[in-house]
Write an enzyme that holds these catalytic residues in place. Structure first.
Site, mmCIF file in Angstrom:
data_model
loop_
_atom_site.group_PDB
_atom_site.id
_atom_site.type_symbol
_atom_site.label_atom_id
_atom_site.label_comp_id
_atom_site.label_asym_id
_atom_site.label_seq_id
_atom_site.Cartn_x
_atom_site.Cartn_y
_atom_site.Cartn_z
ATOM 1 N N LYS A 22 0.816 -1.117 -0.008
ATOM 2 C CA LYS A 22 -0.122 0.110 0.286
ATOM 3 C C LYS A 22 0.798 1.262 0.097
ATOM 4 O O LYS A 22 0.565 1.982 -0.766
ATOM 5 C CB LYS A 22 -1.018 0.072 1.135
ATOM 6 C CG LYS A 22 -1.525 1.401 1.620
ATOM 7 C CD LYS A 22 -2.186 1.306 2.623
ATOM 8 C CE LYS A 22 -1.632 1.906 3.917
ATOM 9 N NZ LYS A 22 -1.689 3.289 4.317
ATOM 10 N N ASN A 23 2.016 1.358 0.923
ATOM 11 C CA ASN A 23 2.584 2.660 0.953
ATOM 12 C C ASN A 23 3.545 2.731 -0.229
ATOM 13 O O ASN A 23 4.114 3.936 -0.170
ATOM 14 C CB ASN A 23 3.298 2.525 2.215
ATOM 15 C CG ASN A 23 2.323 2.838 3.708
ATOM 16 O OD1 ASN A 23 1.118 3.170 3.136
ATOM 17 N ND2 ASN A 23 2.813 2.753 4.696
ATOM 18 N N ARG A 92 -4.191 10.581 3.322
ATOM 19 C CA ARG A 92 -2.771 11.013 3.925
ATOM 20 C C ARG A 92 -1.789 11.196 2.738
ATOM 21 O O ARG A 92 -1.102 12.461 2.529
ATOM 22 C CB ARG A 92 -1.988 9.952 4.894
ATOM 23 C CG ARG A 92 -0.983 10.592 5.604
ATOM 24 C CD ARG A 92 -1.084 11.239 6.669
ATOM 25 N NE ARG A 92 0.321 11.836 7.025
ATOM 26 C CZ ARG A 92 0.158 13.085 7.593
ATOM 27 N NH1 ARG A 92 -0.730 13.784 7.615
ATOM 28 N NH2 ARG A 92 1.516 13.558 7.528
ATOM 29 N N CYS A 116 -5.326 8.570 8.089
ATOM 30 C CA CYS A 116 -5.489 8.028 9.425
ATOM 31 C C CYS A 116 -4.590 8.883 10.463
ATOM 32 O O CYS A 116 -3.423 9.163 10.446
ATOM 33 C CB CYS A 116 -4.644 6.660 9.528
ATOM 34 S SG CYS A 116 -5.552 5.381 9.015
ATOM 35 N N ARG A 121 0.181 14.926 12.449
ATOM 36 C CA ARG A 121 1.351 14.455 11.832
ATOM 37 C C ARG A 121 1.710 15.509 10.694
ATOM 38 O O ARG A 121 1.317 15.757 9.693
ATOM 39 C CB ARG A 121 1.068 13.046 10.886
ATOM 40 C CG ARG A 121 0.456 12.106 11.585
ATOM 41 C CD ARG A 121 -0.149 10.762 10.961
ATOM 42 N NE ARG A 121 0.585 10.080 10.000
ATOM 43 C CZ ARG A 121 0.226 9.225 9.155
ATOM 44 N NH1 ARG A 121 -1.199 9.092 9.084
ATOM 45 N NH2 ARG A 121 0.917 8.707 8.350
ATOM 46 N N PRO A 122 2.747 16.365 11.105
ATOM 47 C CA PRO A 122 3.121 17.663 10.395
ATOM 48 C C PRO A 122 3.646 17.084 9.197
ATOM 49 O O PRO A 122 4.157 15.964 8.846
ATOM 50 C CB PRO A 122 4.091 18.056 11.472
ATOM 51 C CG PRO A 122 4.641 17.161 12.338
ATOM 52 C CD PRO A 122 3.687 16.179 12.406
ATOM 53 N N ILE A 123 3.740 18.232 8.139
ATOM 54 C CA ILE A 123 4.527 17.975 7.077
ATOM 55 C C ILE A 123 5.543 19.108 6.716
ATOM 56 O O ILE A 123 5.944 19.669 5.522
ATOM 57 C CB ILE A 123 3.787 17.820 5.679
ATOM 58 C CG1 ILE A 123 2.887 19.241 5.661
ATOM 59 C CG2 ILE A 123 2.809 16.565 5.608
ATOM 60 C CD1 ILE A 123 1.834 19.183 4.386
ATOM 61 N N ASP A 124 6.269 19.647 7.877
ATOM 62 C CA ASP A 124 7.085 20.684 7.703
ATOM 63 C C ASP A 124 8.349 20.320 7.113
ATOM 64 O O ASP A 124 8.963 20.825 6.152
ATOM 65 C CB ASP A 124 7.455 21.066 9.046
ATOM 66 C CG ASP A 124 8.106 20.304 9.878
ATOM 67 O OD1 ASP A 124 7.202 19.005 10.430
ATOM 68 O OD2 ASP A 124 9.187 20.132 10.457
ATOM 69 N N GLN A 125 8.754 18.994 7.111
ATOM 70 C CA GLN A 125 9.870 18.566 6.325
ATOM 71 C C GLN A 125 9.921 18.515 4.782
ATOM 72 O O GLN A 125 10.628 18.865 3.869
ATOM 73 C CB GLN A 125 10.386 17.289 6.728
ATOM 74 C CG GLN A 125 10.971 17.427 8.335
ATOM 75 C CD GLN A 125 12.034 18.362 8.608
ATOM 76 O OE1 GLN A 125 13.026 18.358 7.948
ATOM 77 N NE2 GLN A 125 11.815 19.166 9.517
ATOM 78 N N ASP A 304 4.115 0.607 12.086
ATOM 79 C CA ASP A 304 2.708 0.039 11.527
ATOM 80 C C ASP A 304 2.420 -1.255 12.227
ATOM 81 O O ASP A 304 1.504 -1.787 12.067
ATOM 82 C CB ASP A 304 3.045 0.324 10.032
ATOM 83 C CG ASP A 304 2.956 1.266 9.516
ATOM 84 O OD1 ASP A 304 2.481 2.457 10.098
ATOM 85 O OD2 ASP A 304 3.391 1.528 8.365
ATOM 86 N N ARG A 396 -8.352 0.286 4.111
ATOM 87 C CA ARG A 396 -7.346 1.184 3.610
ATOM 88 C C ARG A 396 -6.236 0.284 3.215
ATOM 89 O O ARG A 396 -5.438 0.718 2.382
ATOM 90 C CB ARG A 396 -6.995 2.257 4.378
ATOM 91 C CG ARG A 396 -8.176 3.268 5.007
ATOM 92 C CD ARG A 396 -7.539 4.269 5.995
ATOM 93 N NE ARG A 396 -6.978 5.128 5.035
ATOM 94 C CZ ARG A 396 -7.547 6.409 4.937
ATOM 95 N NH1 ARG A 396 -8.229 6.692 6.042
ATOM 96 N NH2 ARG A 396 -7.142 7.324 4.094
#
Ligand code: EPU
Length: 417
Positions: A22-23, A92, A116, A121-125, A304, A396
């Protein structure tokens, strides 16, 4: 809405086939839009997240054709279009459209991602990476606006080892001018899978799977055929379920090396494991030792698998400590396991789990892997029917779950709730 009904207490026995990851799939599908001709993905899992991603690409003008486990994506008529709302909010991984559209068109407007949300869950990077490549990033009405006149290769040090940021930067940098180096990159197998696809499309990426990735930008990219790696988390979940039910299961179509950390921990507990080329046999035992588990970035124990593992640790004869060093608060399954009689205390980023008997109950999955933990718990108890709601989360990440578990001898069915 449906719920899963599980009349447990039977050892799982037989063979289960693992589908594509999936990922990986949800990064490979957006990666395909960097190409100017058709990209074919084989070994595609049949998951709701994949279906939503295909719709997203169609909204952008791509032609997407699916036949069994093969997906053909023709992005030749793709247009640059803002995607502030709608399907992007359901996933996500819609954040990969940021890097892919930025690489293809030099601009992207993408609503901040959903998915999920077991904790912030930040996305600053990701943003740091886009800015380093020369993009301007602003947030307007809950959407990220990213724009670059010309993406320019750069040296980017990730402050946090992030799968998503590593992939997103690889996507955009593939079409930048010059060389990008990602330092402190994530090393997950899914990152190697994305780099393999991008290279087959004409990108020049070296070092994926190590902490330094070098990407030499190219002017154009083309179609190719790529087979998605097996889903190590789905495989690991079946391994844990086999052990928890004291079963005997061959998990087929896997890369055993991707599961080394889990295999080592299961063996430490006393589970018998036999590795073959592309399969792993897990033979459960009557009694297990308690152990300590620390979820870390790859090649450490996967976060996970932390939730499914917490169910297995209720089956030991002592006290285990399970800590998550990737997400500090990914423990929404713990109160639900407690409803089933589990003796678990939460302390900071650790769960202290005392072995003991579980019993059937009505429980709720609040995210994908929490759902997997509860299904495994239901499979272990023979004193009634466990009801798991929140099945949409489980869908999912686990395709054909009911069929696979039924083939292994479990009594599991879906029912309207
Ligand atoms: N982080 C930041 N800033 C960022 C990005 C991440 O602080 O810009 C932090 C996160 O909060 C977290 C850590 O870094 O504490 C790692 O996050 P990462 O970016 O690696 O996670 P992700 O890319 O958002 C992917 C998987 C997750 C999996 C993690 C960790 C996808 C779509 N999701 O998420 O999978 O848990 O990597 O391996 O690939 C799942 O499959 O159930 C799932 C949640």
């Amino acid at each position: 809405m449906e719920k899963l009904m599980i009349a447990g207490g039977r050892p799982l026995r037989g063979t289960v086939q693992i589908s594509g990851a999936k990922n990986s799939a949800i990064a490979l599908i957006p990666a395909a839009i960097l190409s100017e001709s058709t990209v074919t993905l084989d070994n595609l899992p049949e998951l709701s997240d994949v279906a939503i991603y295909c719709e997203l690409l169609e909204e952008l003008g791509a032609t997407v054709e699916r036949q069994q486990d093969q997906l053909k994506i023709d992005p030749s008529r793709l247009v640059s279009k803002p995607m502030p709302n709608g399907n992007v909010k359901k996933l996500r991984a819609s954040y990969y459209l940021m890097g892919a559209l930025l690489g293809r068109f030099g601009e992207a407007v993408i609503g901040l991602p959903g998915g999920c949300n077991f904790e912030p869950r930040p996305i600053d990077q990701h943003i740091k990476g886009f800015e380093a490549l020369g993009a301007q990033v602003t947030t307007e009405n809950g959407a990220l606006h990213i724009k670059a006149k010309q993406l320019q290769g750069a040296k980017i040090y990730l402050d946090v080892v992030s799968v998503g940021a590593t992939i997103n930067i690889m996507l955009a940098a593939s079409r930048a001018k010059g060389v990008t180096i990602i330092e402190n990159a994530a090393k997950e197998p899914e990152i190697i899978d994305v780099a393999t696809l991008l290279n087959a499309m004409g990108a020049k990426i070296k070092g994926a799977g190590t902490e330094n990735i070098r990407i030499e930008g190219v002017d154009s990219m083309h179609g190719c055929v790529h087979s998605i790696i097996p889903d190590r988390i789905q495989a690991g979940t079946y391994m844990i379920a086999a052990a928890a039910t004291r079963g005997d299961v061959i998990i087929d179509n896997v890369i055993p090396k991707h599961l080394e950390a889990l295999t080592a921990k299961l063996q430490e507990m006393g589970v018998h494991i036999y590795e073959m080329d592309e399969s792993i046999r897990v033979v459960g035992q009557a009694e297990y030792e308690s152990i300590d588990v620390k979820a870390l970035v790859y090649p450490g124990f996967a976060t996970d698998l932390q939730s499914p593992m917490s169910t297995l640790l209720t089956q030991t004869k002592g006290v285990s400590i399970l800590s998550d060093y990737v997400y500090s608060n990914r423990f929404k399954h713990i109160p639900e396991l407690a409803r089933m009689g589990a003796k678990i205390k939460l302390e900071g980023r650790s769960a202290i789990i005392e072995g003991g008997k579980l019993s059937a109950a009505k429980v709720k999955a609040t995210d994908l892997r929490a759902g997997a933990a509860l299904v495994i718990a239901g499979l272990t108890v023979g004193d009634g029917v466990t009801e798991v709601t929140g099945v949409e989360y489980i869908d999912r990440g686990y395709d054909h779950l009911v069929m696979n578990l039924s083939n292994l001898g479990a009594e599991v069915w879906r029912q309207q709730s």
